[in-house]
Enzyme design. Structure first.
Site, PDB file in Angstrom:
ATOM      1  CB  THR A 318      25.878 -20.098 105.283  1.00  0.00           C
ATOM      2  OG1 THR A 318      25.192 -19.123 104.504  1.00  0.00           O
ATOM      3  CG2 THR A 318      27.030 -20.673 104.466  1.00  0.00           C
ATOM      4  CD1 TRP A 321      22.132 -25.864 102.116  1.00  0.00           C
ATOM      5  CD2 TRP A 321      24.356 -26.010 101.970  1.00  0.00           C
ATOM      6  NE1 TRP A 321      22.429 -26.426 100.902  1.00  0.00           N
ATOM      7  CE2 TRP A 321      23.791 -26.533 100.787  1.00  0.00           C
ATOM      8  CE3 TRP A 321      25.739 -26.001 102.099  1.00  0.00           C
ATOM      9  CZ2 TRP A 321      24.566 -27.040  99.742  1.00  0.00           C
ATOM     10  CZ3 TRP A 321      26.516 -26.505 101.060  1.00  0.00           C
ATOM     11  CH2 TRP A 321      25.921 -27.018  99.907  1.00  0.00           C
ATOM     12  CG  HIS A 322      28.517 -25.777 104.642  1.00  0.00           C
ATOM     13  ND1 HIS A 322      28.017 -24.506 104.497  1.00  0.00           N
ATOM     14  CD2 HIS A 322      29.364 -25.980 103.601  1.00  0.00           C
ATOM     15  CE1 HIS A 322      28.548 -23.948 103.422  1.00  0.00           C
ATOM     16  NE2 HIS A 322      29.360 -24.817 102.854  1.00  0.00           N
ATOM     17  N   GLY A 323      26.048 -28.728 107.397  1.00  0.00           N
ATOM     18  CA  GLY A 323      26.005 -29.934 108.211  1.00  0.00           C
ATOM     19  C   GLY A 323      25.152 -29.761 109.451  1.00  0.00           C
ATOM     20  CG  PHE A 470      27.990 -30.527 101.938  1.00  0.00           C
ATOM     21  CD1 PHE A 470      28.237 -30.396 103.277  1.00  0.00           C
ATOM     22  CD2 PHE A 470      28.927 -30.072 101.041  1.00  0.00           C
ATOM     23  CE1 PHE A 470      29.408 -29.806 103.734  1.00  0.00           C
ATOM     24  CE2 PHE A 470      30.096 -29.483 101.490  1.00  0.00           C
ATOM     25  CZ  PHE A 470      30.338 -29.353 102.830  1.00  0.00           C
TER      26      PHE A 470
END
Length: 470
Positions: A318, A321-323, A470
């Site tokens: 997670t 996924w954000h960066g 993202f």
């Protein structure tokens, strides 16, 4: 093109919406939405619209191949190949330079050279949507979509293309072929769009201007503890109103065109545990990881230790996924630790605690510190900022140097509207999400919000796009 831009609000959306109402037949309407979605994406990413179309073609092809394959082993190979291609494209554009940095740090020399790679906006969102479709075809839980235009519309539909919510194919399959378009639904959609626009332009942008000013100011190490904490509190509100505002606008736009998208936020800052926070924050992403990562890893079916490992892996992913950055890995691991701790013992203590306000204080403290890790990308700056927050009482830079009365007023409004006001006044909470009626005062509020937001945008109000990474 941003939802919170004058071009979108006063040109693109009215033209597409009026054309949609005038064109008869669901197929013609779908084609209009597909062409509009491609134009919408091409407005900001003209060269990467080809990449999105390639992604659509790849996943359509794999869906058809999986539908035609009968042998189990052949289907597994096709699914594995599809995963490699999709994640390979995402990995190259989003994580190549991050991996180069990690390798160079590990070897302590410039073994690999970074490349000039521009991250395509929304690639994480549309890649995850495409993968959910192919995975569900592989599992046999949905029928393959044989119409390439309908699949292209599902993946590229402009309301949720660049900032979510992440829509799973089975949630929208039936709506592609048949959906209800009524004045009531359109009115509610406009209402949700205007409320979301207000969140983004009036509140989030106001907080963003201060946060970015403080965190990019020379010698930020001279900031006092008060300014450091207030800056992170402002960012806590900024990211909520920015992200939930975009989700509101996306849900509203979906309603205007007859589509139902899942709610993406449910007052997360009212949570009393970190597990509850993640059930309320970015719900579409949390459910995606649950269905397509946590459960395939074994979920909670293979013993306690394996469950803890699976949970930690999910939150580590997670974060990534954000960066693509060490701070995002740290942020994911940070939440993984708290999620596992609550699963092991802390959750039971929180449930038994009779003083529930302490649970809320604990949750918000963890969340606020987490947003500090999320926002500051440089690890040395994270260390310096954390040291200031924990140990320094005074500094050269203080709150009044960056914050005026307008920001303080918006801060107070932001705190109240993040949940306390709606939970104190249940009828208000119900009315905000009431699809059955739109009253005259809703229309008045929508008009005021639209006019005020337009005035702020005309005056070149700071309007950052928080989802570019993202």
């Amino acid at each position: 093109m941003l939802f919170s831009s004058l071009v979108f609000i006063w040109y693109f959306l009215p033209i597409v919406f009026l054309a949609y109402l005038c064109i008869p037949g669901i197929r013609a309407k779908n084609l209009l939405l597909l062409v509009s979605s491609i134009l919408f994406y091409a407005w900001g990413e003209p060269k990467y619209v080809v990449l999105m179309l390639i992604s659509i073609a790849i996943n359509y092809t794999f869906g058809m191949l999986l539908d035609g394959a009968k042998k189990k082993e052949g289907r597994r190979i096709l699914m594995a190949l599809c995963l490699v291609i999709n994640l390979g494209l995402l990995g190259y554009y989003k994580y190549f330079n991050f991996l180069v940095e990690l390798v160079n740090d590990l070897l302590n020399r410039e073994a690999l050279a970074a490349r000039e790679i521009v991250l395509p906006i929304g690639i994480s969102f549309y890649t995850f949507q495409a993968l959910s479709y192919v995975v569900d075809v592989y599992r046999g839980t949905i029928k393959v979509q044989k119409n390439p235009l309908d699949l292209a519309l599902y993946i590229s539909f402009f309301p949720q293309l660049i900032a979510g919510p992440i829509v799973k194919y089975y949630e929208i399959d039936a709506q592609l072929a048949k959906r209800t378009i009524s004045a009531q639904r359109m009115a509610y959609g406009i209402k949700r769009f205007c409320y979301g626009l207000g969140k983004k332009v009036i509140l989030a942008n106001t907080f963003a201007a201060v946060v970015d000013n403080v965190l990019t100011f020379p010698n930020e190490n001279l900031a006092g503890a008060g300014l450091a904490w207030f800056t992170i509190l402002l960012y806590t509100l900024q990211i909520y109103y920015d992200f939930s505002g975009y989700s509101d606008m996306a849900i509203g736009l979906g309603k205007m065109f007859g589509f139902d998208f899942m709610e993406n936020f449910n007052y997360p800052y009212m949570s009393q545990s970190i597990r509850e926070f993640w059930r309320r924050w970015h719900i579409s992403l949390s459910t995606w990881f649950k269905e397509y990562l946590y459960i395939p890893l074994g979920g909670n079916r293979k013993g306690k230790i394996r469950t803890y490992i699976n949970l930690f892996i999910v939150f580590l992913v997670t974060g990534l996924w954000h960066g693509a950055g060490k701070n995002f890995v740290l942020w994911g691991a940070y939440y993984g630790v708290f999620i596992v701790a609550e699963r092991m013992f802390l959750g039971k203590l929180l449930e038994k605690n009779p003083v529930k306000i302490l649970n809320h204080i604990y949750t918000m403290f963890v969340v606020v510190v987490g947003w500090m890790l999320f926002r500051i990308e440089d690890m040395e700056k994270i260390h310096a900022f954390a040291r200031i927050m924990c140990f320094r009482q005074e500094g050269y830079f203080t709150i009044p140097m960056f914050v005026d009365k307008r920001v303080l007023f918006c801060f107070a409004v932001g705190v109240l509207l993040a949940g306390p006001l709606q939970f104190a006044c249940r009828p208000l909470k119900r009315h905000l999400y009431d699809e059955e009626r739109v009253c005259w005062y809703d229309i008045a509020i929508m008009a005021v919000l639209l006019i005020f937001c337009t005035m702020m945008l005309v005056n070149n109000t700071y309007n950052p796009f928080i989802y570019f990474r993202f």
